[in-house]
Design a protein around this motif. Structure first.
Motif, mmCIF file in Angstrom:
data_model
loop_
_atom_site.group_PDB
_atom_site.id
_atom_site.type_symbol
_atom_site.label_atom_id
_atom_site.label_comp_id
_atom_site.label_asym_id
_atom_site.label_seq_id
_atom_site.Cartn_x
_atom_site.Cartn_y
_atom_site.Cartn_z
ATOM 1 N N ALA A 71 0.830 -1.204 0.000
ATOM 2 C CA ALA A 71 0.000 0.000 0.000
ATOM 3 C C ALA A 71 0.864 1.254 0.000
ATOM 4 O O ALA A 71 0.556 2.236 -0.689
ATOM 5 C CB ALA A 71 -0.929 0.000 1.210
ATOM 6 N N ALA A 72 1.963 1.223 0.762
ATOM 7 C CA ALA A 72 2.863 2.379 0.802
ATOM 8 C C ALA A 72 3.449 2.661 -0.574
ATOM 9 O O ALA A 72 3.579 3.828 -0.989
ATOM 10 C CB ALA A 72 3.978 2.137 1.819
ATOM 11 N N LEU A 73 3.791 1.603 -1.308
ATOM 12 C CA LEU A 73 4.307 1.785 -2.665
ATOM 13 C C LEU A 73 3.227 2.348 -3.580
ATOM 14 O O LEU A 73 3.490 3.242 -4.401
ATOM 15 C CB LEU A 73 4.824 0.457 -3.210
ATOM 16 C CG LEU A 73 6.058 -0.129 -2.505
ATOM 17 C CD1 LEU A 73 6.355 -1.527 -3.042
ATOM 18 C CD2 LEU A 73 7.264 0.771 -2.693
ATOM 19 N N GLY A 74 2.018 1.842 -3.449
ATOM 20 C CA GLY A 74 0.918 2.356 -4.262
ATOM 21 C C GLY A 74 0.623 3.817 -3.980
ATOM 22 O O GLY A 74 0.408 4.610 -4.910
ATOM 23 N N VAL A 75 0.610 4.184 -2.702
ATOM 24 C CA VAL A 75 0.389 5.581 -2.330
ATOM 25 C C VAL A 75 1.486 6.470 -2.920
ATOM 26 O O VAL A 75 1.223 7.550 -3.450
ATOM 27 C CB VAL A 75 0.331 5.729 -0.796
ATOM 28 C CG1 VAL A 75 0.398 7.194 -0.372
ATOM 29 C CG2 VAL A 75 -0.939 5.089 -0.250
ATOM 30 N N ALA B 244 -3.820 8.007 0.183
ATOM 31 C CA ALA B 244 -3.950 6.999 1.239
ATOM 32 C C ALA B 244 -5.378 6.488 1.354
ATOM 33 O O ALA B 244 -5.614 5.275 1.515
ATOM 34 C CB ALA B 244 -3.482 7.579 2.575
ATOM 35 N N ARG B 245 -6.354 7.395 1.265
ATOM 36 C CA ARG B 245 -7.757 6.954 1.347
ATOM 37 C C ARG B 245 -8.143 6.091 0.152
ATOM 38 O O ARG B 245 -8.880 5.112 0.294
ATOM 39 C CB ARG B 245 -8.674 8.177 1.458
ATOM 40 C CG ARG B 245 -8.701 8.802 2.855
ATOM 41 C CD ARG B 245 -9.742 9.895 2.958
ATOM 42 N NE ARG B 245 -9.333 11.083 2.206
ATOM 43 C CZ ARG B 245 -8.566 12.056 2.695
ATOM 44 N NH1 ARG B 245 -8.118 11.960 3.934
ATOM 45 N NH2 ARG B 245 -8.265 13.102 1.963
ATOM 46 N N LEU C 46 -9.233 0.544 -1.720
ATOM 47 C CA LEU C 46 -8.918 -0.604 -2.573
ATOM 48 C C LEU C 46 -8.606 -1.837 -1.722
ATOM 49 O O LEU C 46 -9.104 -2.945 -1.992
ATOM 50 C CB LEU C 46 -7.735 -0.266 -3.474
ATOM 51 C CG LEU C 46 -7.204 -1.379 -4.380
ATOM 52 C CD1 LEU C 46 -8.287 -1.885 -5.316
ATOM 53 C CD2 LEU C 46 -5.994 -0.876 -5.162
ATOM 54 N N LEU C 47 -7.789 -1.651 -0.689
ATOM 55 C CA LEU C 47 -7.469 -2.775 0.198
ATOM 56 C C LEU C 47 -8.724 -3.320 0.871
ATOM 57 O O LEU C 47 -8.876 -4.538 1.032
ATOM 58 C CB LEU C 47 -6.464 -2.332 1.262
ATOM 59 C CG LEU C 47 -4.994 -2.294 0.880
ATOM 60 C CD1 LEU C 47 -4.178 -1.757 2.036
ATOM 61 C CD2 LEU C 47 -4.500 -3.681 0.487
ATOM 62 N N ALA C 48 -9.622 -2.422 1.275
ATOM 63 C CA ALA C 48 -10.864 -2.859 1.918
ATOM 64 C C ALA C 48 -11.687 -3.720 0.967
ATOM 65 O O ALA C 48 -12.297 -4.717 1.383
ATOM 66 C CB ALA C 48 -11.670 -1.647 2.386
ATOM 67 N N SER C 49 -11.710 -3.347 -0.324
ATOM 68 C CA SER C 49 -12.474 -4.143 -1.293
ATOM 69 C C SER C 49 -11.846 -5.519 -1.480
ATOM 70 O O SER C 49 -12.560 -6.522 -1.654
ATOM 71 C CB SER C 49 -12.570 -3.404 -2.635
ATOM 72 O OG SER C 49 -11.328 -3.364 -3.316
ATOM 73 N N VAL C 50 -10.513 -5.593 -1.455
ATOM 74 C CA VAL C 50 -9.834 -6.889 -1.559
ATOM 75 C C VAL C 50 -10.188 -7.761 -0.350
ATOM 76 O O VAL C 50 -10.508 -8.951 -0.486
ATOM 77 C CB VAL C 50 -8.311 -6.704 -1.669
ATOM 78 C CG1 VAL C 50 -7.606 -8.059 -1.593
ATOM 79 C CG2 VAL C 50 -7.950 -5.984 -2.959
ATOM 80 N N THR D 86 -8.335 -10.470 -8.909
ATOM 81 C CA THR D 86 -8.759 -9.724 -10.091
ATOM 82 C C THR D 86 -7.510 -9.144 -10.747
ATOM 83 O O THR D 86 -6.398 -9.340 -10.271
ATOM 84 C CB THR D 86 -9.714 -8.577 -9.707
ATOM 85 O OG1 THR D 86 -9.010 -7.647 -8.845
ATOM 86 C CG2 THR D 86 -10.945 -9.098 -8.971
ATOM 87 N N GLY D 87 -7.684 -8.436 -11.858
ATOM 88 C CA GLY D 87 -6.567 -7.730 -12.464
ATOM 89 C C GLY D 87 -6.013 -8.405 -13.699
ATOM 90 O O GLY D 87 -6.472 -9.475 -14.119
#
Length: 270
Positions: A159-163, A177-178, A183-187, A201-202
């Protein structure tokens, strides 16, 4: 809970559990042994290396009426041997939760519990007071804890890399961050509702090698550290996609798009 509960350890987990069961909260080093003696259930919520020394310190005031639990996923009941020697019931109560603050949610999460009968009963009642689910199994130890750490810590690192990438593309830090948090919450919701491998997915799941190649080209220009992380996690993604039914031709195309970096194919396939 009807029994008096004392939680030893003023950290995030100890504070959260104490609040849920209206327990007395004391420090890991400054607690009174008389407070421990008067309790029915003692929850040790201190850092893993300190559990055994805390258990040894409280053991002299224990008897068969007491239940002692610790909250470390990486350790079993053996670290409470000094308490068991005094006749106390002992067990482990590990919440599978990433507790980043005292407000972290325990409801609808899972407590993994082990111990003797009275310890399991006490731990289960604490979990229910936290509105959590219960799994009773002798899992606690390095392998179980590694699985938990891989998911909790690994997802945070990704997540840090994605942010960071979103920020480099001009998204304000808070919004980035939000967005990634959502996205993490949906996973997490997908894993809980449909399980794995269906939650994947993806582009790798779809066999979209062209998009994978474009991902790598873009990351090579923006941040090679993130590209390295992408390449490192890709074999695991491809393994899950294969379990979900990705055909051999698509697998080979994905491996070519990834430059075959360390990839011999799922389960050693070429």
């Amino acid at each position: 809970m009807a029994e008096r509960v004392v939680v030893i350890g003023r950290g995030r987990l100890g504070t959260r559990v104490a609040r849920a069961v209206s327990a007395q909260l004391v420090g890991g080093r400054d607690h009174s042994l008389e407070v421990v003696r008067a309790a029915g259930v003692i929850v040790i919520a201190v850092p893993d290396p300190a559990i055994e020394s805390v258990a040894e310190r409280i053991a002299p005031v224990l008897d068969p009426s007491h239940v002692v639990l610790h909250c470390a996923g990486s350790r079993g009941r053996d670290v409470l041997a000094s308490c068991a020697a005094r006749g106390a019931s002992t067990g482990v109560m590990h919440p599978l939760v990433a507790i980043a603050s005292e407000e972290s949610v325990l409801a609808d999460r899972t407590f993994v519990i082990d111990g003797d009968e009275r310890a399991i009963d006490a731990a289960s009642r604490i979990a229910r007071a936290c509105e959590a689910r219960v799994v009773i199994a002798p899992l606690h130890g390095p392998a179980y804890h590694a699985a938990a750490a891989l998911v909790a810590n690994g997802s945070t690192a990704l997540a840090a890399l994605g942010v960071s990438i979103l920020e480099r593309l001009g998204v304000p830090s808070g919004d980035a961050a939000r967005a990634i948090g959502g996205l993490l919450a949906s996973v997490a919701q997908n894993v809980a509702s449909v399980g794995v491998p269906r939650a994947l997915t993806g582009p790798i799941a779809r066999g979209d090698a062209q998009t994978v190649a474009r991902h790598r080209e873009a990351l090579a220009e923006i941040d090679r550290v993130t590209l390295a992380a992408y390449d490192a996690v890709a074999p695991s993604i491809l393994e899950v996609a294969t379990r979900a039914g990705l055909d051999g031709r698509a697998q080979r195309a994905i491996r070519r798009a990834l430059g075959r970096r360390g990839l011999s194919g799922p389960r050693g396939a070429s």
